[in-house]
Design an enzyme around this catalytic site. Structure first.
Site, PDB file in Angstrom:
ATOM      1  N   HIS A   1      49.603 -92.983 -34.596  1.00 35.53           N
ATOM      2  CA  HIS A   1      50.580 -92.603 -35.683  1.00 35.53           C
ATOM      3  C   HIS A   1      50.338 -93.727 -36.299  1.00 35.53           C
ATOM      4  O   HIS A   1      50.295 -93.749 -37.812  1.00 35.53           O
ATOM      5  CB  HIS A   1      51.106 -92.054 -35.967  1.00 35.53           C
TER       6      HIS A   1
ATOM      7  N   HIS B   1      52.609 -90.996 -31.061  1.00 33.74           N
ATOM      8  CA  HIS B   1      53.397 -92.144 -32.357  1.00 33.74           C
ATOM      9  C   HIS B   1      52.951 -92.905 -32.884  1.00 33.74           C
ATOM     10  O   HIS B   1      53.022 -93.471 -33.399  1.00 33.74           O
ATOM     11  CB  HIS B   1      55.180 -92.251 -32.082  1.00 33.74           C
TER      12      HIS B   1
ATOM     13  N   HIS C   1      53.511 -87.537 -25.432  1.00 35.30           N
ATOM     14  CA  HIS C   1      53.928 -87.966 -26.671  1.00 35.30           C
ATOM     15  C   HIS C   1      54.121 -89.104 -26.940  1.00 35.30           C
ATOM     16  O   HIS C   1      53.939 -89.072 -28.805  1.00 35.30           O
ATOM     17  CB  HIS C   1      55.785 -87.200 -26.879  1.00 35.30           C
ATOM     18  N   GLU C   2      55.119 -90.261 -26.948  1.00 41.21           N
ATOM     19  CA  GLU C   2      55.249 -91.589 -27.008  1.00 41.21           C
ATOM     20  C   GLU C   2      53.825 -92.220 -28.268  1.00 41.21           C
ATOM     21  O   GLU C   2      53.842 -92.607 -29.098  1.00 41.21           O
ATOM     22  CB  GLU C   2      55.695 -91.954 -26.422  1.00 41.21           C
TER      23      GLU C   2
HETATM   24 ZN    ZN Z   1      58.842 -88.212 -30.305  1.00 42.11          ZN
END
Ligand code: ZN
Length: 656
Positions: A453, A450, A446-447
């Site tokens: 991104h 980011h 998940h991290e």
């Molecule tokens: Zn998050």
């Protein structure tokens, strides 16, 4: 004192901050000079005798405040991950001053008049210009003198209250912790856990974690210990109840000054949701089915327990149902999840398969802590992309949870490549390999979503770089990246036994996936109850008073039809740091709002053959590289080929 390291750009590769040269005494002088320089730059822009142009106004503002920006970026990263009493004292002093500084800039009338006269034909510039106008109007640039004076007071008081809320909470996590003298009361914990909480005086102190449902509740066999732990959790930090009332009231007053009927209406206006009605319509679709699912789960738990359970029994019997019904033991997975392998052969490997990027460790580059590792990231053609810094371990000086932050924003304006980092809170073993839980592995993916991104950002201006997107959009790419955690080719590449190298048995994964479906009702209700509580606090009308915070909370949950005594909100008012000490006021809905786009995107990947370079390229080009440089829902449509639909989310959460 040698030259303050914040006064000049770092000379290290990618302008990685010179952590080794930074010490606590540098921050305050750097903040002070940073704010003073920034105000001087802003005045020069506002009073420039030349006619306003995009370049001499908006781009000039983008170029301003570099010392302040460098200082704040490093300071708040350290305050979150490696804090000390000294850092906390600086934070208390500097936070209201930064609020005041931001008002000085955005309530500068000459500057605002100038921004209003800028025009441009270029699409990227026009988008940024619009962002600036929104930022200024939302900060109160159009208000009269008296209203602006009141606004400054409100902002400063809110900033102080927010720091006080978070410091109360931090204190409560240890001062109101569960204290046990007889280790028998901790039956169910393993030896390492008991050793970790043993104090020198022979007592055992289990600190409270962020949320309502403490992880220990799943293991502790003594019902009375569970009851005590749960009660301490939900009753903690009571002085915060009064602060919450005060903050919600002040926020409602501020919203009214700015022309909105409530703080929630003010917040969502510049999000992708746009209106309170849109948020409420979505939440309304989820509440009924989620509560029905949770009630069904409660029946299964009571059957397993043989009596009517209480809220502190939920996790304990949920684990037992999982073992009985699905023959699944979460601990059996850990030997296959070794930290280095999870990253190098899992998280990074998935990014290589999808986007062609590669990772090279740079031991010559140092972070602020010896446990950090820094990687240089390259495109498929070998061109440099940026740096990725990883700080995986929990420590007493780090706040809870996991997050990504930027150390350097990508921008063509400065020619800067991104430096991004991930923070996790994995317990560091006394010796031997670091073995993760399945949740920790999923969080790592998940991290890193980011991080991608941030790394793939291809924009001209820092204001819209990478993850500088609306809050109800930012969780979307990170949630999508979770899909690779259990993608068969990826899992087979990283989930290998740390001693034997044997691959994880396929049946273990299947059992895990089946067992995961149980307890979805609980997790959705817990989340929705917190969301609706946040919402109720921030739907207050200006002037509306709240006499009793707890009564308000109970009535709000009742009115939203989410009141279910066995499943309390994930955060109650007194410890809801996201909304009273973080940036998520009237924004906790963002996670499920983003999940609509996430579920749609996962479906797209599956329809198009899953893990493939052309799929990665499409997602990168249309979505990840855009940062906040265009309308986010247009970027989504360009990627997905249609408007988002809620059905894939309902299906995933068992709400259809
Ligand atoms: Zn998050």
């Amino acid at each position: 004192m040698a030259e303050n390291p914040f006064f000049a750009p770092s000379s290290l590769p990618y302008q990685l901050p010179r952590f080794e040269e930074i010490s606590e005494e540098h921050y305050l002088p750097a903040f002070e000079r940073g704010m003073a320089d920034h105000l001087a730059e802003v005045d020069a822009i506002a009073n420039n005798p030349e006619a306003p142009t995009f370049d001499n106004t908006i781009a000039a503002l983008e170029r301003s405040g570099q010392i302040l920006n460098r200082t704040a970026t490093v300071f708040f990263s350290i305050a979150a991950s490696n804090s000390t009493d000294g850092i906390m004292a600086i934070e208390t002093e500097v936070s209201p001053r930064l609020t005041k500084h931001s008002d000085e800039v955005r309530l500068n009338r000459a500057l605002w008049e100038r921004i209003k006269r800028v025009t441009t034909e270029d699409a990227e510039e026009a988008w940024l210009l619009e962002k600036y106008r929104e930022d200024f109007i939302r900060a109160g640039a159009d208000l009269g003198e008296q209203e602006q004076a009141r606004l400054r007071e409100l902002n400063e008081e809110l900033s102080r209250l927010s720091t006080e809320f978070s410091q109360n909470l931090l204190k409560a996590s240890t001062e109101e912790a569960l204290v046990v003298t007889d280790p028998k009361e901790l039956d169910g914990f393993d030896e390492a856990q008991i050793a970790a909480i043993r104090q020198e005086d022979g007592r055992y102190v289990l600190p409270l974690l962020n949320f309502t449902n403490q992880p220990g509740l799943a293991q502790l066999t003594d019902r009375e210990t569970r009851r005590r732990l749960y009660t301490l959790s939900v009753e903690r930090a009571r002085p915060n109840l009064e602060l919450a009332v005060r903050m919600a009231t002040l926020r409602a007053e501020r919203a009214a000054l700015l022309g909105f009927p409530s703080h929630a209406a003010y917040v969502v206006a510049d999000q992708t949701a746009k209106t309170v009605e849109a948020v409420e319509e979505m939440l309304g679709q989820l509440v009924g089915p989620a509560v029905r699912n949770a009630r069904k789960e409660a029946e299964a738990l009571a059957e397993q327990a043989g009596f009517e359970i209480e809220p502190w029994d939920w996790s304990f019997y949920a684990e037992r149902v999982r073992k009985a019904r699905y023959d699944f033991d979460a601990d059996a997975m850990r030997p296959y999840f070794e930290l280095n392998r999870v990253f190098r052969d899992g998280v990074f490997h998935a990014a290589t398969q999808l986007y062609g990027v590669t990772f090279t460790e740079r031991p010559d580059l140092k972070g602020y802590h010896e446990d950090m590792t820094i990687f240089e990231v390259f495109n498929e053609d070998g061109s440099p992309l940026g740096l990725f810094a990883l700080d995986p371990y929990a420590r007493a000086t780090k706040r809870g949870g996991a997050w990504m932050n930027n150390l350097v924003d990508q921008s063509y304006l400065f020619g800067d490549k991104p430096v991004v980092m991930n923070n996790l809170n994995i317990t560091k073993p006394a010796s031997g390999p670091t073995l993760l839980t399945y949740d920790e592995v999923n969080t790592a993916f998940h991290e890193f979503g980011h991080a991608l991104h941030g790394l793939f950002s291809e924009v001209r201006y820092p204001r819209v770089s990478g993850t500088n997107v609306p809050r109800d959009f930012v969780e979307y790419p990170s949630q999508v990246n979770e899909m690779w955690t259990t993608w068969p080719e990826i899992l087979a590449n990283y989930a290998k036994h740390h001693e034997t190298g044997e691959p994880m048995p396929a049946e273990l994964v299947e059992k895990m996936k089946a067992a995961e479906k149980f307890n979805q009702g609980f997790m959705t209700v817990e989340y929705l109850a917190a969301t609706l509580l946040d919402w109720a606090w921030h739907r207050l009308a200006p002037g509306e008073s709240v006499a009793d915070a707890e009564a308000f909370e109970a009535a709000a949950l009742e009115a939203a039809q989410i009141a279910f005594p066995l499943v309390r909100p994930r955060y109650r008012t007194n410890y809801f740091a996201h909304i009273f000490a973080g940036g998520y006021s009237a924004g906790y809905y963002s996670y499920i709002w983003s999940e609509v786009l996430d579920a749609e995107s996962v479906e797209w990947f599956k329809e198009n053959g899953g893990l493939a370079r052309e799929n990665g390229d499409h997602f990168r080009k249309e979505l990840l590289s855009r940062g906040g440089g265009m309308d986010p829902l247009t970027a989504f449509r360009n990627f997905r080929g249609r408007d988002p639909r809620i059905e894939p989310l309902l299906k995933r959460r068992g709400l259809d």
